[in-house]
Write an enzyme that holds these catalytic residues in place. Sequence first.
Site, PDB file in Angstrom:
ATOM      1  CD  GLU A 120      -3.083   1.024   2.116  1.00 49.28           C
ATOM      2  OE1 GLU A 120      -3.461  -0.077   2.550  1.00 49.28           O
ATOM      3  OE2 GLU A 120      -3.548   2.109   2.512  1.00 49.28           O
ATOM      4  CE  LYS A 128      -6.664  -1.484   4.864  1.00 50.78           C
ATOM      5  NZ  LYS A 128      -5.752  -0.610   4.131  1.00 50.78           N
ATOM      6  CG  ASP A 169       0.387 -16.470  11.434  1.00 50.95           C
ATOM      7  OD1 ASP A 169      -0.324 -15.768  10.685  1.00 50.95           O
ATOM      8  OD2 ASP A 169       0.080 -17.619  11.787  1.00 50.95           O
ATOM      9  CG  HIS A 218      -3.967   6.916  -0.450  1.00 56.66           C
ATOM     10  ND1 HIS A 218      -3.439   5.866   0.268  1.00 56.66           N
ATOM     11  CD2 HIS A 218      -4.619   6.381  -1.492  1.00 56.66           C
ATOM     12  CE1 HIS A 218      -3.765   4.743  -0.315  1.00 56.66           C
ATOM     13  NE2 HIS A 218      -4.487   5.017  -1.397  1.00 56.66           N
TER      14      HIS A 218
HETATM   15  C1  MEV Z   1      -6.128   3.186   4.480  1.00 58.57           C
HETATM   16  O1  MEV Z   1      -5.461   2.004   4.155  1.00 58.57           O
HETATM   17  C2  MEV Z   1      -6.268   3.328   5.982  1.00 58.57           C
HETATM   18  C3  MEV Z   1      -7.099   4.511   6.450  1.00 58.57           C
HETATM   19  O2  MEV Z   1      -8.393   4.455   5.865  1.00 58.57           O
HETATM   20  C4  MEV Z   1      -7.184   4.404   7.944  1.00 58.57           C
HETATM   21  C5  MEV Z   1      -8.147   5.371   8.603  1.00 58.57           C
HETATM   22  O3  MEV Z   1      -9.126   5.787   7.975  1.00 58.57           O
HETATM   23  O4  MEV Z   1      -7.929   5.655   9.784  1.00 58.57           O
HETATM   24  C6  MEV Z   1      -6.482   5.806   6.044  1.00 58.57           C
END
Ligand code: MEV
Length: 452
Positions: A89, A285, A301, A398
Site C-alpha cells: 500500500e 484497518k 504470522d 495517499h
Molecule cells: C487506508 O489504508 C487506511 C485509512 O483508511 C485508515 C483510517 O481511515 O484511519 C487511512
Amino acid sequence: MIPNNMKSIKGFSKLTKEAKIEWLISNYADDPEKALALIKSYWNTDSGVQKLHDEFIENTITNFYLPYGVAPNFLINGKVYCIPMATEESSVVAACAKAANYWLTRGGFKTTVTDMSKRGHVHFLWEGKNSADLFAFFENIKQKFFDGTASITKNMRARGGGIKDIILVDKTAVKENYYQLRATFDTCDSMGANFINSVLEEFAAILEQEISITTLLPKDEMQLEIIMRILSNYTPDCIVHCEVSCPVEEMNEDSTISAEDFVKKFITAVNIAEVEPYRAVTHNKGIMNGIDSVVVATGNDFRAVEASAHAYASHKGTYSSLTHAEIKDGIFRFYIDVPLALGTVGGITNLHPLVKFSHEILGNPNAKELMMIVAAAGLAQNFSAIRSLVTTGIQKGHMKMHLLNILNQLEATENEKKQIVESFKNKTVSYNAAVDAFTKLRGEANIKNNKS
Ligand code: MEV
C-alpha cells in the site's frame, strides 16, 4: 464425478517444479511462453536462496514480491529504531515515517508489555452426568499432563518458559457435553504455535488413556470424544501498551488550525471510532497497515495477529477502536493496547534472508522488544491517518504516493514520471488528472517530435 472439461490433476504435489510449471502454463496461461518467462524472472539468481523459498510452502513455482521499505527515526523507550516494513500500500511507510519524525521531537513512543501468555485447548465431549466427577478425575491426573509432556517442554523450560497452567473448563452451558482442557503457555521468544500444538496433542492422548483406566468415574462414563487440540490465536494475555504524549500547545499543525483545535478534533475522531463500528473497522484497518507491515517483514504470522487484534477490539461487547486519546492536565495522550503474539526465533525468522536482515536492523530484539516496536508502528500509522483525516483529508498524501502507480500503469517513461510528479507538487492528484497530465505531455511530445 469431475467433468472432463475440467483441468484437474492427481498427484500434482509430487511432480517436479519444472513439471508443475509446464502443467500450469499449458493448461491455464494465455501465452505459455510469456508465462514461463514471467515465472522465471522472479526466481532468485542464487539457487540456494531459491531452494529455501521453494521449501517454505508446497507447490512453489516462483516468488511473489512485496516492496520492502524502512521507516527511520522511531524513538521507542529512549532508543531510536529504523523499522522495516513490507507492504504493497502506497502511503503506509510514508505515514509511519511521518509520525515517527513528529514524535521524535516530542518524547517518542513509550511502551510496555504486561504479559506474554498464550492459550491452547483440548476441546472434547463427555457425556457423564455429574461434572464434579470429571473435575475430581482431572485434579487426580493433572500432574500427568506435565510429566507426560516433559520431553516436549524440556528445551522451552530451559529457556524459562513452558506450560504455566492447565485447567478443566465446563462449557456445557454453551454446548451440550462440551468441556475443554485450557492450558496457558509461556513460549519465550518464539511465537510457539508448533510447541503449543505438540503439547496439546500429547495432552489429548494422556486424557484419553487416563479416563479409560480411572477408578474415579462410573464404568459407562470412562470415555470421552476428543474433537480437536489447537492453540488459540486469541491472545488477550499477550498485550502491548504503547503511547505518545506531549503538552497540547506542542501539537501545533499549521496556520490553518490551532494546536487546541487540532487536538480536540483528533480526540473526537478517536471517540467516533470508539462508538461507531463502521468507523472502528477502518480505523483499526489503518492500525493494522502499520502492524502487519512490520509483522510480515520480521517473518511473523500476520493472519494470527490480525485475528487476535480484531477479536480484542470487541472484548468489551461491541467492536471498537484499538486506540484511545485524551487530554489530562494540559497533556495530550494517545495510546494503543493491542495483543501481539510474536516470535524472534523459530518459523522462518532464522531462515528467510530478508527476515533475518529485518531482525538485524532492529538490533536482534527479543519477542518482547519486537512486540513494542510493532505496537509503535501501529500507533504511528493511526496517528498519521487521523492527523490527515481531521486536517487535509487522506487523499492528498495517499494519491501523491499512488501517482507513481498510475503513471506506471500508463507505462510512462522515467522522464515523463519526473515531469508529471513535479507538476502535481501543489495540486491534488486524482486518477483522471494524472491521465490528463500524461496524455497532454505525450501529446506535446508528439507534436514536438513531428515538428522536428
Ligand atoms: C487506508 O489504508 C487506511 C485509512 O483508511 C485508515 C483510517 O481511515 O484511519 C487511512
